[in-house]
Design a protein around this motif. Structure first.
Motif, short mmCIF file in Angstrom:
data_model
loop_
_atom_site.label_atom_id
_atom_site.label_comp_id
_atom_site.label_asym_id
_atom_site.label_seq_id
_atom_site.Cartn_x
_atom_site.Cartn_y
_atom_site.Cartn_z
N TYR A 144 50.33 37.82 40.16
CA TYR A 144 49.56 38.93 40.74
C TYR A 144 48.32 39.22 39.89
N TYR A 145 48.48 39.17 38.57
CA TYR A 145 47.33 39.37 37.68
C TYR A 145 46.29 38.28 37.94
N LEU A 146 46.75 37.04 38.04
CA LEU A 146 45.85 35.93 38.26
C LEU A 146 45.14 36.05 39.61
N ALA A 147 45.88 36.40 40.65
CA ALA A 147 45.28 36.57 41.98
C ALA A 147 44.23 37.69 41.95
N GLY A 148 44.54 38.78 41.27
CA GLY A 148 43.58 39.87 41.15
C GLY A 148 42.33 39.46 40.40
N MET A 149 42.51 38.68 39.32
CA MET A 149 41.35 38.19 38.57
C MET A 149 40.50 37.27 39.43
N LEU A 150 41.13 36.40 40.20
CA LEU A 150 40.38 35.50 41.07
C LEU A 150 39.62 36.28 42.14
#
Length: 165
Positions: A91-97
């Motif tokens: 979820y953190y990675l998706a938000g960063m992307l």
């Protein structure tokens, strides 16, 4: 006196994850960025509903309202799903992307003269260079400036959360 109650600690989960305050900041910033896009006065939900009601084909020539609503909704769904997720890193990675897409998309849109790369659109730079165009927009449009600031802050917090989890 000590207690074993983990609810009073600073970790977001029992495995010694990132500080709870940082997790709350990330969730709050994600909701703020989502609302800035969903409620955008020119490209948010109301604009999308209006375009769909009048002529849905107009979205091909100006996809911003559809992109704003879809991405804002995705952020809210991500916050809701990540709340009890055993592993929040995806979820953190998706938000960063998504924040990278927001920032790169904003600059690409304005560098090309308001989407001059789309079919049927003529570049519009207001007689300015691409850099002057972006500076002009960010200094005269408080909504755009707030969005970019919130997106950068969200990226920073999500990066810290990702690194600590």
């Amino acid at each position: 006196m000590t207690t074993s109650d983990s609810s009073s600690g600073w970790s977001a989960n029992d495995s010694g994850g990132p500080p709870r305050a940082l997790s709350y900041a990330g969730a709050g910033l994600a909701v703020l960025v989502a609302l800035l896009h969903l409620l955008h006065p020119s490209h948010g939900m109301l604009d999308l509903f209006d375009a769909l009601n009048r002529n849905w084909r107009i979205i091909v020539y100006d996809p911003r309202s559809a992109a704003f609503v879809a991405s804002g909704t995705a952020l809210l769904v991500g916050v809701a799903l990540s709340r009890n997720a055993p592993n929040r890193r995806p979820y953190y990675l998706a938000g960063m992307l998504l924040t990278v897409v927001y920032i790169v998309g904003y600059f690409a849109w304005h560098f090309t003269g308001h989407g001059g790369f789309l079919p049927g659109r003529e570049p519009l730079l207001h007689g300015l260079s691409p850099v002057e165009n972006i500076v002009s927009h960010l200094t005269t449009d408080i909504w755009a400036a707030a969005s970019k600031a919130a997106e950068l802050a969200l990226f920073a917090v999500l990066s810290a959360l990702y690194a600590r989890s």
